[in-house]
Scaffold this motif. Structure first.
Motif, PDB file in Angstrom:
ATOM      1  N   TYR A   1       0.934  -1.210  -0.166  1.00 24.01           N
ATOM      2  CA  TYR A   1      -0.059   0.074   0.079  1.00 24.01           C
ATOM      3  C   TYR A   1       0.939   1.435   0.005  1.00 24.01           C
ATOM      4  CZ  TYR A   1      -3.733  -3.083   1.299  1.00 24.01           C
ATOM      5  OH  TYR A   1      -4.790  -4.027   1.191  1.00 24.01           O
ATOM      6  N   ALA A   2       0.384   2.151  -0.928  1.00 20.40           N
ATOM      7  CA  ALA A   2       1.037   3.444  -0.683  1.00 20.40           C
ATOM      8  C   ALA A   2       0.910   4.122   0.782  1.00 20.40           C
ATOM      9  CB  ALA A   2       0.706   4.512  -1.872  1.00 20.40           C
ATOM     10  N   ALA A   3       2.048   4.510   1.175  1.00 19.87           N
ATOM     11  CA  ALA A   3       2.178   5.191   2.657  1.00 19.87           C
ATOM     12  C   ALA A   3       3.009   6.596   2.629  1.00 19.87           C
ATOM     13  CB  ALA A   3       2.971   4.123   3.599  1.00 19.87           C
TER      14      ALA A   3
ATOM     15  N   ILE B   1       4.181   0.390   2.229  1.00 18.42           N
ATOM     16  CA  ILE B   1       4.071  -0.424   3.381  1.00 18.42           C
ATOM     17  C   ILE B   1       3.477  -1.736   3.084  1.00 18.42           C
ATOM     18  CG2 ILE B   1       1.772   0.472   4.318  1.00 18.42           C
ATOM     19  CD1 ILE B   1       3.346   0.466   6.863  1.00 18.42           C
ATOM     20  N   ARG B   2       4.001  -2.807   3.520  1.00 14.73           N
ATOM     21  CA  ARG B   2       3.664  -4.023   3.508  1.00 14.73           C
ATOM     22  C   ARG B   2       3.042  -4.602   4.825  1.00 14.73           C
ATOM     23  NH1 ARG B   2       7.216  -8.105   0.477  1.00 14.73           N
ATOM     24  NH2 ARG B   2       5.035  -9.078   0.791  1.00 14.73           N
ATOM     25  N   PRO B   3       1.773  -4.331   5.055  1.00 14.44           N
ATOM     26  CA  PRO B   3       1.423  -4.241   6.418  1.00 14.44           C
ATOM     27  C   PRO B   3       1.208  -5.903   7.098  1.00 14.44           C
ATOM     28  CG  PRO B   3      -0.459  -3.962   4.967  1.00 14.44           C
ATOM     29  CD  PRO B   3       0.739  -3.736   4.191  1.00 14.44           C
ATOM     30  N   ARG B   4       1.132  -6.660   6.262  1.00 11.21           N
ATOM     31  CA  ARG B   4       1.050  -8.141   6.766  1.00 11.21           C
ATOM     32  C   ARG B   4       2.097  -9.229   6.685  1.00 11.21           C
ATOM     33  NH1 ARG B   4      -4.119  -7.422   3.821  1.00 11.21           N
ATOM     34  NH2 ARG B   4      -5.773  -7.003   5.190  1.00 11.21           N
ATOM     35  N   SER B   5       3.163  -8.235   6.281  1.00  6.70           N
ATOM     36  CA  SER B   5       4.499  -9.033   5.813  1.00  6.70           C
ATOM     37  C   SER B   5       5.018  -9.444   7.284  1.00  6.70           C
ATOM     38  CB  SER B   5       5.548  -8.084   5.530  1.00  6.70           C
ATOM     39  OG  SER B   5       6.865  -8.754   5.419  1.00  6.70           O
ATOM     40  N   THR B   6       5.766 -10.952   7.086  1.00  4.48           N
ATOM     41  CA  THR B   6       6.442 -11.321   8.515  1.00  4.48           C
ATOM     42  C   THR B   6       7.579 -10.757   8.732  1.00  4.48           C
ATOM     43  OG1 THR B   6       7.570 -12.933   7.102  1.00  4.48           O
ATOM     44  CG2 THR B   6       5.429 -13.666   8.148  1.00  4.48           C
TER      45      THR B   6
ATOM     46  N   ALA C   1      -3.502   2.138  -0.719  1.00  5.84           N
ATOM     47  CA  ALA C   1      -3.152   3.278  -0.108  1.00  5.84           C
ATOM     48  C   ALA C   1      -3.574   3.211   1.343  1.00  5.84           C
ATOM     49  CB  ALA C   1      -3.188   4.564  -0.874  1.00  5.84           C
ATOM     50  N   LEU C   2      -2.675   3.689   2.242  1.00  5.00           N
ATOM     51  CA  LEU C   2      -3.205   3.859   3.498  1.00  5.00           C
ATOM     52  C   LEU C   2      -4.386   4.876   3.562  1.00  5.00           C
ATOM     53  CD1 LEU C   2      -0.046   4.143   5.593  1.00  5.00           C
ATOM     54  CD2 LEU C   2      -1.323   2.021   5.090  1.00  5.00           C
ATOM     55  N   VAL C   3      -5.475   4.931   4.237  1.00  7.67           N
ATOM     56  CA  VAL C   3      -6.534   5.750   4.217  1.00  7.67           C
ATOM     57  C   VAL C   3      -6.117   7.048   4.872  1.00  7.67           C
ATOM     58  CG1 VAL C   3      -8.171   4.181   4.656  1.00  7.67           C
ATOM     59  CG2 VAL C   3      -7.302   5.271   6.515  1.00  7.67           C
ATOM     60  N   PRO C   4      -6.540   8.268   4.632  1.00  5.33           N
ATOM     61  CA  PRO C   4      -6.111   9.538   4.875  1.00  5.33           C
ATOM     62  C   PRO C   4      -5.918   9.898   6.263  1.00  5.33           C
ATOM     63  CG  PRO C   4      -7.937   9.658   3.250  1.00  5.33           C
ATOM     64  CD  PRO C   4      -7.811   8.497   3.664  1.00  5.33           C
ATOM     65  N   ALA C   5      -6.606   9.273   7.132  1.00  2.00           N
ATOM     66  CA  ALA C   5      -6.344   9.472   8.703  1.00  2.00           C
ATOM     67  C   ALA C   5      -5.162   8.749   8.991  1.00  2.00           C
ATOM     68  CB  ALA C   5      -7.646   9.145   9.497  1.00  2.00           C
ATOM     69  N   PHE C   6      -4.916   7.534   8.701  1.00  2.14           N
ATOM     70  CA  PHE C   6      -3.882   7.006   9.081  1.00  2.14           C
ATOM     71  C   PHE C   6      -2.381   7.577   8.243  1.00  2.14           C
ATOM     72  CE2 PHE C   6      -0.572   3.629   9.692  1.00  2.14           C
ATOM     73  CZ  PHE C   6      -0.848   3.106  11.057  1.00  2.14           C
ATOM     74  N   ALA C   7      -2.603   8.224   7.177  1.00  2.00           N
ATOM     75  CA  ALA C   7      -1.819   8.748   6.462  1.00  2.00           C
ATOM     76  C   ALA C   7      -1.145   9.960   7.223  1.00  2.00           C
ATOM     77  CB  ALA C   7      -1.845   9.010   5.196  1.00  2.00           C
TER      78      ALA C   7
END
Length: 347
Positions: free
Chosen positions: A84-86, A109-114, A144-150
């Motif tokens: 996801y774009a971060a 960002i790869r949020p579910r990577s080990t 992409a990450l949602v606006p609030a988290f970005a």
């Protein structure tokens, strides 16, 4: 290098709406590698990531943040699934307002990577981190990450102005403040989480432009009492809206952006004089500032406001105030559109 001739229809037919095409797509339709290399050499394609090419007309006509947005989109395309774009790449893809120049490299960002940590390639930076699925979305068909988290993510490492500009924009959206607070809770313990907390604490959903965010930053940094943003004032009905307003002092402060003078400068100046006269009738003192003042002399701006606060309130006729939303509703204006431009290259 600019294009030397028009893009062949075969290339254009394979391009995405954003003006990108992959080498594999071209090879899949039978175009020889040598032809692709020749097109690159002749400037009919511009590389924006490994194996991802752009229409040169799109690149040539883009400002720095538009080019960064294009490179961010391309970086996601060449990244593995579940990427996801971060950071500022997510901010750019969501077309949130920015100040200054874009980063040198896109970020994903790869949020579910080990794995954990990050790595860099010629295409950009990849981070590996645990991000709750509710913050994973898309921007213009790009993961992409949602606006609030970005917003809270970039605020961890950015200066206060850049952080506040993005946070103010997100706060103005439906459920924005609540989303920012929730996103902040999910980065607790991350490096820079206290910096992000400052941006969330001070964001204002009634701010309409990056210039107003810069003005608010000058007031906050100098310890002035909080102002109300985009308050409508009038005697019986909402007449004029002020960027910043202190009710107890009948004091308004307004940012003067250049865009409002571009269409009809003479008419704009005439309207401004009429507006100033009416505000004086209402007993409102007004201070104006520009980008140069907000960035170069924020302390002087704050001192000017403080000096007027220390004077007795100016006389005037009856004065009523309405919030931004109340005033717009009474006038039938709806919620309104935040000021443009979205990207400002401030040095």
């Amino acid at each position: 290098m600019g294009p030397t001739r028009d893009i062949p229809p075969l290339i254009r037919d394979r391009m995405t709406p954003a003006g990108l095409v992959s080498r594999s797509d071209l090879l899949d339709v039978g175009i020889p590698r040598s032809t692709v290399c020749r097109w690159l050499h002749d400037g009919m394609l511009v590389p924006v990531a490994t194996g991802i090419y752009a229409d040169p007309a799109v690149v040539d006509g883009a400002d720095p943040w538009e080019r960064f947005r294009l490179r961010s989109r391309a970086f996601v395309l060449v990244s593995p699934p579940n990427t996801y774009a971060a950071d500022w790449s997510a901010v750019a893809l969501h077309r949130l307002p920015t100040v200054g120049e874009p980063p040198a490299m896109p970020s994903v960002i790869r949020p579910r990577s080990t794995r954990s940590g990050s790595n860099r390639t010629v295409n950009g930076r990849t981070r590996f981190a645990s991000v709750p699925s509710r913050w994973l979305g898309d921007a213009d068909d790009v993961p992409a990450l949602v606006p609030a988290f970005a917003a809270v993510d970039v605020a961890r490492r950015s200066d206060r102005l850049a952080s506040l500009v993005v946070a103010d924009e997100v706060a103005a959206r439906e459920g924005g403040r609540e989303s920012l607070t929730a996103a902040l809770a999910d980065i607790e313990g991350w490096p820079g989480d206290k910096k992000a907390a400052w941006a969330v604490r001070h964001c204002d959903p009634d701010v309409d432009s990056p210039l107003e965010s810069a003005g608010r930053l000058a007031f906050i940094t100098s310890g002035l009492p909080p102002s109300r943003s985009n308050v409508w004032v009038g005697e019986y009905v909402p007449e004029y809206r002020l960027d910043h307003f202190w009710d107890d002092h009948r004091l308004g402060v307004e940012g003067d952006g250049v865009t409002k003078y571009l269409t009809n400068p003479a008419e704009t100046i005439k309207n401004e004089k009429r507006r100033e006269w009416r505000l004086q009738q209402l007993g409102i003192r007004v201070v104006r500032y520009s980008w140069a003042v907000a960035l170069g002399s924020p302390g002087d701006l704050a001192q000017q406001v403080l000096a007027l606060m220390n004077l007795p309130a100016a006389p005037g006729c009856g004065l009523r105030t309405w919030s931004n939303d109340e005033g717009r509703a009474l006038l039938g204006l709806g919620r309104g559109v935040r000021d443009r431009p979205r990207n400002l290259y401030l040095r």
